[in-house]
Design a protein around this motif. Structure first.
Motif, short mmCIF file in Angstrom:
data_model
loop_
_atom_site.label_atom_id
_atom_site.label_comp_id
_atom_site.label_asym_id
_atom_site.label_seq_id
_atom_site.Cartn_x
_atom_site.Cartn_y
_atom_site.Cartn_z
N TYR A 42 -3.56 -69.83 -3.90
CA TYR A 42 -2.39 -69.71 -4.79
C TYR A 42 -2.18 -67.91 -4.50
CZ TYR A 42 0.86 -68.76 -8.59
OH TYR A 42 1.88 -68.23 -9.37
N ALA A 43 -3.22 -67.36 -4.28
CA ALA A 43 -2.85 -65.85 -3.99
C ALA A 43 -2.26 -65.77 -2.45
CB ALA A 43 -4.13 -65.17 -3.90
N ARG A 44 -2.59 -66.66 -1.53
CA ARG A 44 -1.82 -66.50 -0.27
C ARG A 44 -0.51 -67.22 -0.01
NH1 ARG A 44 -5.95 -69.36 1.78
NH2 ARG A 44 -4.77 -71.53 1.73
N PRO A 174 1.28 -61.52 -10.07
CA PRO A 174 0.13 -61.74 -9.68
C PRO A 174 -0.72 -60.49 -10.25
CG PRO A 174 1.03 -62.00 -7.88
CD PRO A 174 2.15 -61.57 -8.75
N LEU A 175 -1.95 -60.96 -11.08
CA LEU A 175 -3.02 -59.81 -11.21
C LEU A 175 -3.48 -59.16 -10.42
CD1 LEU A 175 -4.81 -61.87 -14.25
CD2 LEU A 175 -3.37 -59.99 -14.67
N GLY A 176 -3.69 -57.71 -10.55
CA GLY A 176 -3.92 -56.82 -9.49
C GLY A 176 -2.82 -56.21 -8.91
N ARG A 281 -7.59 -59.06 -4.21
CA ARG A 281 -6.76 -59.07 -3.32
C ARG A 281 -7.37 -58.93 -1.86
NH1 ARG A 281 -1.87 -59.10 -5.33
NH2 ARG A 281 -0.71 -58.44 -3.56
N SER A 282 -8.62 -58.83 -1.89
CA SER A 282 -9.44 -58.54 -0.57
C SER A 282 -9.70 -59.87 0.23
CB SER A 282 -10.81 -57.95 -0.92
OG SER A 282 -11.49 -58.15 0.22
N PRO A 283 -9.11 -59.96 1.44
CA PRO A 283 -9.42 -61.16 2.02
C PRO A 283 -10.71 -61.81 2.07
CG PRO A 283 -7.92 -59.77 3.50
CD PRO A 283 -8.43 -59.02 2.14
N MET A 288 -14.70 -65.99 -0.23
CA MET A 288 -15.87 -66.16 -1.17
C MET A 288 -15.39 -67.00 -2.18
SD MET A 288 -17.64 -62.32 -1.10
CE MET A 288 -19.01 -62.91 -2.18
N ALA A 289 -14.32 -66.92 -2.75
CA ALA A 289 -13.98 -67.78 -3.71
C ALA A 289 -13.96 -69.12 -3.63
CB ALA A 289 -12.70 -67.41 -4.52
N HIS A 290 -13.79 -69.60 -2.18
CA HIS A 290 -13.91 -70.91 -1.83
C HIS A 290 -15.24 -71.55 -2.45
CE1 HIS A 290 -10.02 -71.10 0.58
NE2 HIS A 290 -10.34 -69.91 0.83
#
Length: 299
Positions: A42-44, A174-176, A281-283, A288-290
């Motif tokens: 979603y962020a992407r 988005p948050l951030g 927001r760091s790639p 890592m969230a995956h």
């Protein structure tokens, strides 16, 4: 407590419904997310609709340690005026404000199925949406800050009774970005519940609820001291809200952008969260969230 809000439509927007149940040494947290803040997908996708990235998060803690973790992401959700379904899990609000939650998910990232049922009966009135920024673009809504609660878990083999809490957060972006992060603490005592919500600019929102109702106070407070996690987030050494304090919390979740603590002392039970959404927001952090997520098809 009001009916569920309409599904968010704007790209980058989010809404989630949070609930926790505290039963002695057992704590359970459930979050139904529309526009999942944990989703690197979603962020992407800057033009994605929130409903295309829904998620169910469930965590079980026993004796200050995590026993189960669920984070399942789905491409759709179904919602009526009083019920939200994501995958095989559901969140329902009855006319009297009772919240019924059913979780039917697989453990992340490759585990077996888990089931849980949470029932929260409000014992004090909730509050409406509270703006977290002057323009109202991000809000926090303590919908049921104090509840009688039941937790049914086949893993534990019986029904647990205790206190519950339920709130909601929503935002148009988005948050951030416009809202960097926050810290949050909830403390249950035998006759009162207090919540402390701190914003990066130093503003503090305190909700205290008991037999006389629920009240919100806004003030400025110096940043809470703390100790760094392994990822460098500073977390408090004491979980406190509204004059209630529980020391020596256990760190049950730790990531580069988010940490959760639980603590218990006598009749007091506390849970706290620290979030720095700018870090998400760091790639690298998104990659890592995956490893904490299952991506599921629609039920």
């Amino acid at each position: 407590m009001s009916a569920l809000a309409p599904l968010p439509e704007r790209a980058g927007a989010y809404r989630w419904y949070y609930a926790d149940v505290a039963c002695g040494d057992v704590s359970a947290v459930v979050i139904f997310l529309l526009g999942s803040l944990f989703s690197p997908r979603y962020a992407r996708r800057r033009r994605a609709r929130p409903v295309e990235h829904c998620a169910v998060n469930f965590a079980l803690y026993v004796g200050g340690r995590r026993r189960q973790w669920v984070l399942s992401e789905y491409p759709t959700a179904l919602q009526s005026a009083d019920a939200l379904s994501i995958g095989r899990s559901s969140f329902r609000v009855a006319r009297d404000g009772t919240v019924e939650i059913q979780v039917r998910e697989r453990l992340a990232p490759f585990g077996g199925e888990t089931r849980a049922e949470l029932l929260l009966r409000p014992t004090a009135p909730g509050l409406g949406a509270v703006p977290l920024l002057p323009d109202g673009s991000h809000t926090w809504e303590p919908r049921a800050p104090r509840c009688e609660a039941e937790l049914r878990l086949p893993l534990l083999g019986h029904v647990l009774a205790g206190h519950g809490y339920q709130d909601a957060n929503a935002g148009d972006s988005p948050l951030g970005t416009t809202l960097p992060g926050w810290s949050w603490t909830r403390v249950h005592a035998p006759d009162v519940t207090a919540i402390d919500f701190r914003l990066p600019a130093g503003e503090r929102l305190t909700v205290r609820t008991g037999e006389r109702g629920s009240a919100l106070v806004r003030d400025d407070a110096p940043p809470a001291g703390g100790t760094p996690t392994g990822w460098g987030l500073r977390v408090p050494t004491t979980l406190s809200a509204g004059g209630l304090e529980v020391s020596a919390p256990d760190l049950v979740e730790s990531s580069p952008f988010y940490a959760r603590q639980v603590a218990r002392s006598g009749d007091l039970h506390a849970i706290g969260e620290v979030a720095d959404f700018r870090r998400f927001r760091s790639p690298l952090v998104r990659w890592m969230a995956h490893f904490r997520t299952r991506v599921e098809r629609a039920a």
